[in-house]
Scaffold this motif. Structure first.
Motif, mmCIF file in Angstrom:
data_model
loop_
_atom_site.group_PDB
_atom_site.id
_atom_site.type_symbol
_atom_site.label_atom_id
_atom_site.label_comp_id
_atom_site.label_asym_id
_atom_site.label_seq_id
_atom_site.Cartn_x
_atom_site.Cartn_y
_atom_site.Cartn_z
ATOM 1 N N TYR A 41 5.779 11.300 13.145
ATOM 2 C CA TYR A 41 5.714 10.287 13.566
ATOM 3 C C TYR A 41 5.092 9.246 12.600
ATOM 4 N N ASN A 42 3.905 10.056 12.134
ATOM 5 C CA ASN A 42 3.113 9.557 11.119
ATOM 6 C C ASN A 42 3.541 9.958 9.338
ATOM 7 N N ARG A 43 4.192 8.795 8.673
ATOM 8 C CA ARG A 43 4.960 9.303 7.513
ATOM 9 C C ARG A 43 3.923 8.719 6.434
ATOM 10 N N THR A 44 2.908 8.169 7.522
ATOM 11 C CA THR A 44 2.128 6.938 5.819
ATOM 12 C C THR A 44 1.602 7.715 5.207
ATOM 13 N N ALA A 45 1.659 7.097 4.636
ATOM 14 C CA ALA A 45 0.556 7.671 2.489
ATOM 15 C C ALA A 45 -0.361 7.035 2.275
ATOM 16 N N HIS A 46 -0.267 5.692 2.030
ATOM 17 C CA HIS A 46 -1.247 4.790 2.236
ATOM 18 C C HIS A 46 -2.263 4.685 0.675
ATOM 19 N N LEU A 47 -1.296 4.484 -0.096
ATOM 20 C CA LEU A 47 -1.471 5.065 -1.431
ATOM 21 C C LEU A 47 -1.726 3.828 -2.680
ATOM 22 N N GLN A 48 -1.636 2.269 -1.902
ATOM 23 C CA GLN A 48 -2.754 1.973 -2.039
ATOM 24 C C GLN A 48 -4.057 1.813 -1.826
ATOM 25 N N GLU A 49 -4.415 1.789 -0.841
ATOM 26 C CA GLU A 49 -6.284 2.146 -0.283
ATOM 27 C C GLU A 49 -6.814 3.497 -1.162
ATOM 28 N N ARG A 50 -5.363 4.673 -1.315
ATOM 29 C CA ARG A 50 -5.696 5.970 -2.450
ATOM 30 C C ARG A 50 -6.286 5.152 -3.214
ATOM 31 N N HIS A 51 -5.856 4.356 -3.873
ATOM 32 C CA HIS A 51 -6.202 3.841 -5.238
ATOM 33 C C HIS A 51 -6.949 4.047 -5.372
ATOM 34 N N LYS A 52 -7.338 2.441 -4.886
ATOM 35 C CA LYS A 52 -8.748 1.708 -4.549
ATOM 36 C C LYS A 52 -9.588 2.938 -4.608
ATOM 37 N N MET A 53 -9.573 4.003 -3.769
ATOM 38 C CA MET A 53 -10.524 5.186 -3.088
ATOM 39 C C MET A 53 -11.074 5.482 -4.450
ATOM 40 N N MET A 54 -9.662 6.318 -5.271
ATOM 41 C CA MET A 54 -9.990 6.690 -6.503
ATOM 42 C C MET A 54 -10.526 5.954 -7.693
ATOM 43 N N GLN A 55 -10.203 4.700 -7.562
ATOM 44 C CA GLN A 55 -11.314 3.862 -8.525
ATOM 45 C C GLN A 55 -12.656 3.695 -8.280
ATOM 46 N N GLN A 56 -12.642 3.652 -6.635
ATOM 47 C CA GLN A 56 -14.831 3.678 -6.562
ATOM 48 C C GLN A 56 -15.035 4.934 -6.635
ATOM 49 N N TRP A 57 -13.999 5.665 -6.384
ATOM 50 C CA TRP A 57 -14.816 7.417 -7.580
ATOM 51 C C TRP A 57 -14.915 7.502 -8.337
ATOM 52 N N ALA A 58 -14.119 6.810 -9.042
ATOM 53 C CA ALA A 58 -14.275 6.294 -10.770
ATOM 54 C C ALA A 58 -15.862 5.823 -10.996
ATOM 55 N N ASP A 59 -15.394 4.591 -10.581
ATOM 56 C CA ASP A 59 -16.620 3.478 -10.796
ATOM 57 C C ASP A 59 -18.374 4.442 -10.337
ATOM 58 N N TYR A 60 -18.665 5.260 -9.581
ATOM 59 C CA TYR A 60 -19.566 5.905 -8.859
ATOM 60 C C TYR A 60 -19.857 7.081 -10.064
ATOM 61 N N LEU A 61 -18.451 8.121 -10.635
ATOM 62 C CA LEU A 61 -18.827 8.902 -11.148
ATOM 63 C C LEU A 61 -19.548 8.226 -12.637
ATOM 64 N N ASP A 62 -19.047 7.230 -13.210
ATOM 65 C CA ASP A 62 -19.431 5.972 -14.408
ATOM 66 C C ASP A 62 -20.926 5.245 -14.183
#
Length: 72
Positions: A41-62
């Motif tokens: 029943y849980n088929r969520t992908a959270h794509l927008q949130e994951r995109h934000k998360m990966m941008q946060q990660w890139a900013d952190y590495l920068d």
């Protein structure tokens, strides 16, 4: 450093330093998300949130890179 260790480090930093929700991290790492109803029943992908998360990660590495350059 083994790949598993790198994944563990990234997961820890995303959760504890950047404040990302654990379920977003688990989805990104392709782990099964714990859910009382299971994956049926849980088929969520959270794509927008994951995109934000990966941008946060890139900013952190920068930021780390900038700090390292400034220290030279």
């Amino acid at each position: 450093m083994a790949v598993h260790c790198l994944r563990a480090m990234v997961r820890t930093i995303l959760a504890e330093v950047l404040g990302v929700r654990p379920d977003f991290i688990e989805h990104q790492l392709a782990h099964a998300v714990r859910d009382p109803n299971g994956r049926a029943y849980n088929r969520t992908a959270h794509l927008q949130e994951r995109h934000k998360m990966m941008q946060q990660w890139a900013d952190y590495l920068d930021r780390l890179k900038s700090i390292a350059k400034a220290a030279k």
